[in-house]
Design a protein around this motif. Structure first.
Motif, PDB file in Angstrom:
ATOM      1  N   CYS A 233       0.827  -1.210   0.000  1.00 49.14           N
ATOM      2  CA  CYS A 233       0.000   0.000   0.000  1.00 49.14           C
ATOM      3  C   CYS A 233       0.863   1.263   0.000  1.00 49.14           C
ATOM      4  CB  CYS A 233      -0.897  -0.041   1.232  1.00 49.14           C
ATOM      5  SG  CYS A 233      -2.052   1.309   1.261  1.00 49.14           S
ATOM      6  N   PHE A 234       0.536   2.210  -0.886  1.00 51.06           N
ATOM      7  CA  PHE A 234       1.217   3.503  -0.947  1.00 51.06           C
ATOM      8  C   PHE A 234       0.143   4.576  -0.881  1.00 51.06           C
ATOM      9  CE2 PHE A 234       3.575   0.356  -3.198  1.00 51.06           C
ATOM     10  CZ  PHE A 234       4.894   0.570  -2.839  1.00 51.06           C
ATOM     11  N   SER A 235       0.558   5.795  -0.515  1.00 51.52           N
ATOM     12  CA  SER A 235      -0.464   6.853  -0.528  1.00 51.52           C
ATOM     13  C   SER A 235       0.102   8.139  -1.100  1.00 51.52           C
ATOM     14  CB  SER A 235      -1.008   7.079   0.882  1.00 51.52           C
ATOM     15  OG  SER A 235       0.046   7.387   1.744  1.00 51.52           O
ATOM     16  N   LEU A 236      -0.758   8.895  -1.723  1.00 57.50           N
ATOM     17  CA  LEU A 236      -0.401  10.211  -2.267  1.00 57.50           C
ATOM     18  C   LEU A 236      -1.528  11.179  -1.935  1.00 57.50           C
ATOM     19  CD1 LEU A 236       1.072   9.298  -5.780  1.00 57.50           C
ATOM     20  CD2 LEU A 236       2.325  10.296  -3.871  1.00 57.50           C
ATOM     21  N   ALA A 237      -1.174  12.491  -1.942  1.00 58.37           N
ATOM     22  CA  ALA A 237      -2.139  13.472  -1.444  1.00 58.37           C
ATOM     23  C   ALA A 237      -3.078  14.024  -2.499  1.00 58.37           C
ATOM     24  CB  ALA A 237      -1.376  14.616  -0.769  1.00 58.37           C
ATOM     25  N   SER A 238      -2.746  13.855  -3.782  1.00 57.82           N
ATOM     26  CA  SER A 238      -3.622  14.461  -4.793  1.00 57.82           C
ATOM     27  C   SER A 238      -3.643  13.617  -6.068  1.00 57.82           C
ATOM     28  CB  SER A 238      -3.133  15.865  -5.143  1.00 57.82           C
ATOM     29  OG  SER A 238      -1.962  15.764  -5.927  1.00 57.82           O
ATOM     30  N   CYS A 239      -4.685  13.860  -6.868  1.00 59.27           N
ATOM     31  CA  CYS A 239      -4.814  13.131  -8.142  1.00 59.27           C
ATOM     32  C   CYS A 239      -3.691  13.533  -9.088  1.00 59.27           C
ATOM     33  CB  CYS A 239      -6.157  13.452  -8.798  1.00 59.27           C
ATOM     34  SG  CYS A 239      -7.486  12.685  -7.920  1.00 59.27           S
ATOM     35  N   GLU A 240      -3.265  14.798  -9.025  1.00 68.06           N
ATOM     36  CA  GLU A 240      -2.199  15.254  -9.931  1.00 68.06           C
ATOM     37  C   GLU A 240      -0.918  14.475  -9.648  1.00 68.06           C
ATOM     38  OE1 GLU A 240      -4.087  17.231  -8.167  1.00 68.06           O
ATOM     39  OE2 GLU A 240      -5.067  18.637  -9.539  1.00 68.06           O
ATOM     40  N   GLN A 241      -0.583  14.355  -8.374  1.00 68.54           N
ATOM     41  CA  GLN A 241       0.617  13.589  -8.018  1.00 68.54           C
ATOM     42  C   GLN A 241       0.480  12.141  -8.451  1.00 68.54           C
ATOM     43  OE1 GLN A 241       1.680  13.771  -3.887  1.00 68.54           O
ATOM     44  NE2 GLN A 241       1.616  15.986  -3.811  1.00 68.54           N
ATOM     45  N   ALA A 242      -0.726  11.607  -8.250  1.00 66.33           N
ATOM     46  CA  ALA A 242      -0.932  10.196  -8.595  1.00 66.33           C
ATOM     47  C   ALA A 242      -0.819   9.981 -10.099  1.00 66.33           C
ATOM     48  CB  ALA A 242      -2.298   9.745  -8.097  1.00 66.33           C
ATOM     49  N   THR A 243      -1.392  10.899 -10.888  1.00 70.46           N
ATOM     50  CA  THR A 243      -1.340  10.743 -12.346  1.00 70.46           C
ATOM     51  C   THR A 243       0.110  10.744 -12.813  1.00 70.46           C
ATOM     52  OG1 THR A 243      -3.422  11.921 -12.441  1.00 70.46           O
ATOM     53  CG2 THR A 243      -2.283  11.659 -14.513  1.00 70.46           C
ATOM     54  N   LEU A 244       0.895  11.627 -12.206  1.00 66.60           N
ATOM     55  CA  LEU A 244       2.328  11.683 -12.552  1.00 66.60           C
ATOM     56  C   LEU A 244       3.041  10.396 -12.149  1.00 66.60           C
ATOM     57  CD1 LEU A 244       3.836  15.135 -11.624  1.00 66.60           C
ATOM     58  CD2 LEU A 244       4.139  13.843 -13.712  1.00 66.60           C
ATOM     59  N   THR A 245       2.765   9.958 -10.942  1.00 68.56           N
ATOM     60  CA  THR A 245       3.436   8.756 -10.430  1.00 68.56           C
ATOM     61  C   THR A 245       3.103   7.551 -11.308  1.00 68.56           C
ATOM     62  OG1 THR A 245       3.267   9.663  -8.232  1.00 68.56           O
ATOM     63  CG2 THR A 245       3.699   7.315  -8.365  1.00 68.56           C
ATOM     64  N   LEU A 246       1.855   7.502 -11.770  1.00 73.17           N
ATOM     65  CA  LEU A 246       1.430   6.355 -12.585  1.00 73.17           C
ATOM     66  C   LEU A 246       2.119   6.321 -13.944  1.00 73.17           C
ATOM     67  CD1 LEU A 246      -2.333   6.387 -11.625  1.00 73.17           C
ATOM     68  CD2 LEU A 246      -0.849   4.405 -11.449  1.00 73.17           C
ATOM     69  N   LYS A 247       2.768   7.429 -14.309  1.00 77.43           N
ATOM     70  CA  LYS A 247       3.522   7.411 -15.575  1.00 77.43           C
ATOM     71  C   LYS A 247       4.730   6.481 -15.468  1.00 77.43           C
ATOM     72  CE  LYS A 247       2.684  12.155 -17.093  1.00 77.43           C
ATOM     73  NZ  LYS A 247       1.817  12.064 -18.237  1.00 77.43           N
ATOM     74  N   THR A 248       5.227   6.327 -14.242  1.00 78.21           N
ATOM     75  CA  THR A 248       6.459   5.543 -14.094  1.00 78.21           C
ATOM     76  C   THR A 248       6.298   4.341 -13.171  1.00 78.21           C
ATOM     77  OG1 THR A 248       7.084   7.050 -12.335  1.00 78.21           O
ATOM     78  CG2 THR A 248       8.002   7.489 -14.503  1.00 78.21           C
ATOM     79  N   THR A 249       5.212   4.295 -12.417  1.00 77.80           N
ATOM     80  CA  THR A 249       5.056   3.217 -11.444  1.00 77.80           C
ATOM     81  C   THR A 249       3.693   2.563 -11.638  1.00 77.80           C
ATOM     82  OG1 THR A 249       6.259   4.676  -9.960  1.00 77.80           O
ATOM     83  CG2 THR A 249       5.309   2.711  -8.968  1.00 77.80           C
TER      84      THR A 249
ATOM     85  N   SER B  57      -3.922   5.713 -17.380  1.00 79.04           N
ATOM     86  CA  SER B  57      -2.497   5.448 -17.183  1.00 79.04           C
ATOM     87  C   SER B  57      -2.136   4.112 -17.814  1.00 79.04           C
ATOM     88  CB  SER B  57      -2.166   5.362 -15.697  1.00 79.04           C
ATOM     89  OG  SER B  57      -2.706   6.452 -15.046  1.00 79.04           O
ATOM     90  N   GLU B  58      -0.847   4.011 -18.151  1.00 74.56           N
ATOM     91  CA  GLU B  58      -0.401   2.847 -18.912  1.00 74.56           C
ATOM     92  C   GLU B  58      -0.740   1.520 -18.231  1.00 74.56           C
ATOM     93  OE1 GLU B  58       2.866   3.461 -21.100  1.00 74.56           O
ATOM     94  OE2 GLU B  58       3.025   1.387 -21.792  1.00 74.56           O
ATOM     95  N   CYS B  59      -0.671   1.485 -16.873  1.00 73.66           N
ATOM     96  CA  CYS B  59      -0.928   0.214 -16.182  1.00 73.66           C
ATOM     97  C   CYS B  59      -2.421  -0.068 -16.049  1.00 73.66           C
ATOM     98  CB  CYS B  59      -0.263   0.218 -14.811  1.00 73.66           C
ATOM     99  SG  CYS B  59      -0.838   1.558 -13.759  1.00 73.66           S
ATOM    100  N   ARG B  60      -3.246   0.862 -16.545  1.00 74.23           N
ATOM    101  CA  ARG B  60      -4.706   0.676 -16.512  1.00 74.23           C
ATOM    102  C   ARG B  60      -5.191   0.187 -15.142  1.00 74.23           C
ATOM    103  NH1 ARG B  60      -5.152   3.640 -20.323  1.00 74.23           N
ATOM    104  NH2 ARG B  60      -6.014   3.137 -22.308  1.00 74.23           N
ATOM    105  N   PRO B  61      -4.970   0.987 -14.072  1.00 79.98           N
ATOM    106  CA  PRO B  61      -5.375   0.505 -12.745  1.00 79.98           C
ATOM    107  C   PRO B  61      -6.896   0.436 -12.619  1.00 79.98           C
ATOM    108  CG  PRO B  61      -4.777   2.819 -12.646  1.00 79.98           C
ATOM    109  CD  PRO B  61      -4.479   2.368 -14.051  1.00 79.98           C
ATOM    110  N   HIS B  62      -7.373  -0.424 -11.737  1.00 81.68           N
ATOM    111  CA  HIS B  62      -8.796  -0.403 -11.404  1.00 81.68           C
ATOM    112  C   HIS B  62      -8.999   0.720 -10.389  1.00 81.68           C
ATOM    113  CE1 HIS B  62      -9.293  -4.061 -13.570  1.00 81.68           C
ATOM    114  NE2 HIS B  62     -10.560  -4.192 -13.189  1.00 81.68           N
ATOM    115  N   ILE B  63      -9.977   1.542 -10.633  1.00 78.46           N
ATOM    116  CA  ILE B  63     -10.201   2.682  -9.736  1.00 78.46           C
ATOM    117  C   ILE B  63     -11.362   2.355  -8.798  1.00 78.46           C
ATOM    118  CG2 ILE B  63     -10.575   5.193  -9.605  1.00 78.46           C
ATOM    119  CD1 ILE B  63      -8.360   4.774 -11.522  1.00 78.46           C
ATOM    120  N   LEU B  64     -11.064   2.413  -7.523  1.00 78.51           N
ATOM    121  CA  LEU B  64     -12.083   2.154  -6.510  1.00 78.51           C
ATOM    122  C   LEU B  64     -12.377   3.487  -5.823  1.00 78.51           C
ATOM    123  CD1 LEU B  64     -13.626  -0.050  -5.009  1.00 78.51           C
ATOM    124  CD2 LEU B  64     -11.619  -0.438  -3.627  1.00 78.51           C
TER     125      LEU B  64
END
Ligand SMILES: Nc1ncnc2c1ncn2[C@@H]1O[C@H](COP(=O)(O)OP(=O)(O)OP(=O)(O)O)[C@@H](O)[C@H]1O
Length: 568
Positions: free
Chosen positions: A28-44, A69-76
């Motif tokens: 489990c990881f956490s981030l504070a905003s969707c913008e940060q998450a969208t960026l992170t999902l570019k590489t992770t 995002s490239e990994c196509r995560p499931h969004i809950l």
């Protein structure tokens, strides 16, 4: 074990939620905003993203950005408010499930497991599906997703509705569904509902007996009968007359119909695929399309993305069709220049792939006698639009365009850097080391060297040695070593800004190292390439010599940063 990302602005809530994830054995990881998450999902890559929808201002946009995002995560989605409008927006944008608070750890864990169950099933299909794609070209993630959908749909008999703008390949996909199904040996019947004469519609669709109307000299099978055992494709179903819609509904329910003037009903085992570029939901609201038929049709929906949203598909489609067109016209094969490829990616393609193919026909004709095609061979109207975009003027269709400083501007404002969204730019407060390198010898100017670790960058001799993975620390170190007095001339030009939060920011604002490194690399590359473009003075060969890059790599990098060496 799955990898789960929680997005919540409050770290205490992230701490509360993470045991529900970790107790099931997931990371489990956490981030504070969707913008940060969208960026992170570019590489992770993450399997599941848990998003508190109440922290977003534009839920639809936020979910869509994460889902793409490239990994196509499931969004809950988790939510306090359960606002149906917001939830509908999120689901439409690609959210998989919603958990309304108050919920227990157990309930959240169950929702995560449901997501993973579906994700694994999808992966199975992806891994085992040997899809015949026929002429469907492209490798963009959104196209791949549509192909996955075909793989699933092909094994079933459900009605399929294909939505998409004109020229996105709806008929191509309908055909691929048929070809990949058990019905492939039988007929694929295409019905264009746009040109359907209302008076003849019933007889064409359901057939007629001899003498049933003037001119009916013979009994004839209708299209639904011809599709027995196969597939019937109703193209532009939104254009079907409302009276005919009523008859169609009954056929879809019963799989039986009565030909005109016949006493007997006929059965047909057809599979229905329908397509439209119209908004059927809005048509239902306006009373132009039958609601019951709409619900029958949309058992399974495939939404084809417009070409402007999958620009990486332009090159494979263009290369293939240029070869085809040359063969048809009896020309020698022609290459696509980088400049032409770049120009093609700048255009909006309202007519999608069909328009692209038509433009390529004209381009090949204009390039008769040449072995390489350049933007100058494009039809004039397209070239004019591309030139306008390259001139840096903001375009009405919201394209990002590079300004004089290499910063990217979007319609309505400056973004600073295309890969540095507002949220990250906000936290990037550290004064950055200068980046552009003057008068180094060509060897030393390699971008690879600029990003290598401190050890390798310290050698002004041009001996690059090994190239360890760059780190932000290494990057700062390497750039500092290029200062005067160290064997290098002064570095001037745009500043490289590391996406690091201020010292006093919370831990959750610090992005993963891979993301920071990737972002810093983008800035370094962009600064170097911009300088390379001006140094090479429109001479591509010179740029190759200076940069030490292969032709293909330089093309790729220029395209990535929307730069161009010779003028269009
Ligand atoms: N992914 C693709 N790869 C290669 N060619 C494609 C692709 N998508 C579409 N095409 C080509 O683009 C042209 C238009 O495709 P098609 O007729 O399937 O689009 P459509 O969405 O049904 O259009 P319309 O809504 O106008 O009927 C065809 O020549 C098709 O072969």
């Amino acid at each position: 074990m799955a990898s789960v990302l929680i997005i919540h602005e409050r770290s205490d809530i992230c701490h509360l939620l993470s045991p529900a994830v970790e107790s099931h054995g997931h990371e489990c990881f956490s981030l504070a905003s969707c913008e940060q998450a969208t960026l992170t999902l570019k590489t992770t890559a993450f399997d599941i993203v848990i998003l508190d929808i109440d922290i977003t201002e534009k839920p639809g946009e936020a979910v869509a950005a994460l889902a793409k995002s490239e990994c196509r995560p499931h969004i809950l989605i988790i939510t306090n408010g359960c606002n149906p409008v917001i939830l509908e927006e999120a689901i439409r944008a690609g959210a998989w499930d919603v958990v309304c608070s108050p919920f227990t750890h157990e309930e959240l864990g169950q929702a995560i497991n449901r997501c993973l169950h579906h994700r694994r099933a999808r992966m199975e299909i992806k891994n085992h599906a040997d899809i015949k794609r026929e002429a469907i070209l492209g490798t963009s993630p959104c196209l791949e997703e549509c192909l996955e959908h075909i793989a699933t749909a092909a094994h079933s008999n459900v009605n399929i509705l294909i939505l998409g703008e004109t020229g996105t390949g709806k008929e191509l996909f309908a055909n691929a569904i048929h070809e990949n199904s058990k019905r492939a040996e039988n007929n694929f019947i295409v019905v264009d509902c746009t040109n359907f004469p209302k008076t003849l519609a019933e007889s064409l669709l359901f057939g007629h007996e001899r003498g049933s109307f003037t001119g009916a000299a013979e009994a004839r099978d209708g299209l639904f009968r011809q599709a027995d055992g196969g597939t019937i494709f109703l193209d532009e179903i939104g254009d079907l007359d409302i009276e005919v819609q009523k008859s169609l509904l009954r056929v879809l329910q019963e799989r039986r119909f009565r030909p005109l003037c016949s006493k007997k009903e006929v059965a047909s085992n057809f599979r229905l695929v329908a397509a439209t570029n119209r908004n059927l939901e809005a048509m239902v609201k306006r009373g132009e399309f039958r609601k019951d038929l709409y619900h029958r049709l949309r058992t399974s929906v495939i939404q084809l993305p417009p070409l402007r949203e999958r620009k990486e598909d332009i090159l494979p489609i263009a290369s293939y069709h240029v070869r085809q067109i040359c063969a048809e016209l009896g020309f020698e094969e022609k290459e696509l220049s980088y400049e032409l490829h770049h120009a093609l990616t700048l255009y909006n393609w309202p007519g999608n792939v069909r328009e692209l193919i038509n433009v390529l026909h004209a381009t090949v004709q204009n390039g008769t006698g040449e072995c390489r095609l350049y933007p100058q061979h494009l039809p004039v109207d397209i070239r004019a639009k591309v030139l306008l975009k390259r001139s840096g003027r903001p375009q009405s269709d919201g394209y990002l365009v590079a300004d004089e400083d290499g910063a990217c501007k979007a319609k309505g404002g400056t973004l600073g850097c295309p890969l540095l969204p507002a949220a990250i730019a906000r936290i990037a407060t550290r004064p950055a080391p200068p980046a552009e390198i003057e008068s180094m010898n060509p060897q030393e100017r390699r971008p690879e060297e600029m990003t290598a670790g401190p050890g390798s960058c310290a050698k002004p001799s041009g001996d690059l040695g090994s190239k360890p993975s760059p780190t932000p620390e290494g990057l700062v170190g390497s750039l500092a070593k290029h200062r005067p007095g160290n064997g290098f001339a002064q570095i001037v030009g745009p500043h490289i800004t590391l996406p690091l939060p201020p010292e006093n920011a919370s831990d959750s604002q610090l992005l993963p190292l891979r993301t920071v490194r990737e972002l810093a690399m983008q800035d370094v590359e962009a600064a170097y390439l911009k300088r390379l473009v001006s140094s090479s003075q429109g001479n591509f060969q010179r740029a190759l010599t200076i940069s030490g890059l292969s032709r293909a790599r330089l093309y790729d990098l220029l395209s990535k940063h929307s730069l161009n060496i010779s003028g269009t």
